[in-house]
Write an enzyme that holds these catalytic residues in place. Sequence first.
Site, mmCIF file in Angstrom:
data_model
loop_
_atom_site.group_PDB
_atom_site.id
_atom_site.type_symbol
_atom_site.label_atom_id
_atom_site.label_comp_id
_atom_site.label_asym_id
_atom_site.label_seq_id
_atom_site.Cartn_x
_atom_site.Cartn_y
_atom_site.Cartn_z
ATOM 1 C CB SER A 9 39.906 36.170 44.113
ATOM 2 O OG SER A 9 40.107 35.006 44.891
ATOM 3 C CE1 TYR A 57 38.487 38.346 48.890
ATOM 4 C CE2 TYR A 57 38.881 36.044 48.356
ATOM 5 C CZ TYR A 57 39.244 37.376 48.261
ATOM 6 O OH TYR A 57 40.354 37.735 47.525
HETATM 7 C C1 8X3 Z 1 42.456 34.813 47.565
HETATM 8 C C2 8X3 Z 1 42.259 33.409 47.151
HETATM 9 O O1 8X3 Z 1 41.628 31.079 47.980
HETATM 10 O O2 8X3 Z 1 41.928 32.786 49.674
HETATM 11 O O3 8X3 Z 1 41.859 35.724 46.703
HETATM 12 O O4 8X3 Z 1 39.998 32.812 48.268
HETATM 13 S S1 8X3 Z 1 41.413 32.495 48.318
#
Ligand code: 8X3
Length: 251
Positions: A136, A149
Amino acid sequence: MTTRTAVVTGASSGIGAATARKLAAAGYHVVLTARRADRLDVLEKEIAAAGGSAAAYALDVTDRDAVDAFAQSLDGVDVLFANAGAAFGADPVATADPADWRAMYEVNVLGVLNSVQALLPKLIASGDGTIAILSSTAGLVVYEGGGGYAAAKHGTHAIAGTLRLELSGQPVRVIEIAPGMVKTDEFAVNRFRGDQDAAASVYEGVAEPLTADDVADTVAWAITRPSHVNVDLLVLRPRAQAAQHKVHREG
Ligand code: 8X3
C-alpha cells in the site's frame, strides 16, 4: 505448454477476486483462497463459466498450520499473489486499540510471511516463480489516523524488499504493488467497522478513485511480463490523489 498455477490470497472480494479473474483469463489455473468459502465457490464457478480454470480453498492466512497444510495439498505453484490484508480502525496513535494493531500485523505481515514461507519451496522448484505482494502507499508514507495500518504495511513492504535480496540468484522474482486510494466494496467499510457513512467519506468528492479492476490490471500485467523482467515496486494512485495528503475533491 503446461498450465501454470497461481495462488491468490484474499480472493473472495476486491483486488484479490479481480486479479484472480484476470490471471484465469491469461491462462493460469488459479487457486482461490480466503476465509469465506461461499464466495470462493461462486468465483470458481464464474471463472469456469468464462472458460477459465480455478479451484477454491478456504484458508485463513494467519493460521500457519492451515497455510502449511494448504501448501502440501498443491502439486506445484508458479505464482503467489499475497494479497490478503486489511485495515482496522483509523484512530490516532495516542488512543488506538492495541488489538487493532495486533490484528493488522497478523494479516498484513504474518499472513504474507506464512504464505511466502509455506509456498517458497514450490515456487523455487517451479524453476520460474513469481511472488507478487500487495502492500500500500501506507507502506511508504504515514498519515494521521493511519499509524497502525502504516506500521503493518511498512512491514509488508519490508518483507518484499528483504525477500528480493535474499532470493537473489534463485529463479523467483518478487513484485510489490503499492496502491493508494482504491474504492472497493469492503476495505473502508471494514476499517470503520461497518460504518457506511464513515467509509463513504473517504472517497467523498473524489471523481474517480482506483477500482479493484484498475489494481488487478496492474498486478496481472506485472505477473505476465517475461520472467527476467522484475517490476520490483509499482506505486499507483488515482489522478485525483497527487500524494497521500493531496486529494482533489469536487463539490
Ligand atoms: C489503502 C491506502 O491511503 O487508505 O491501502 O492507506 S490508504
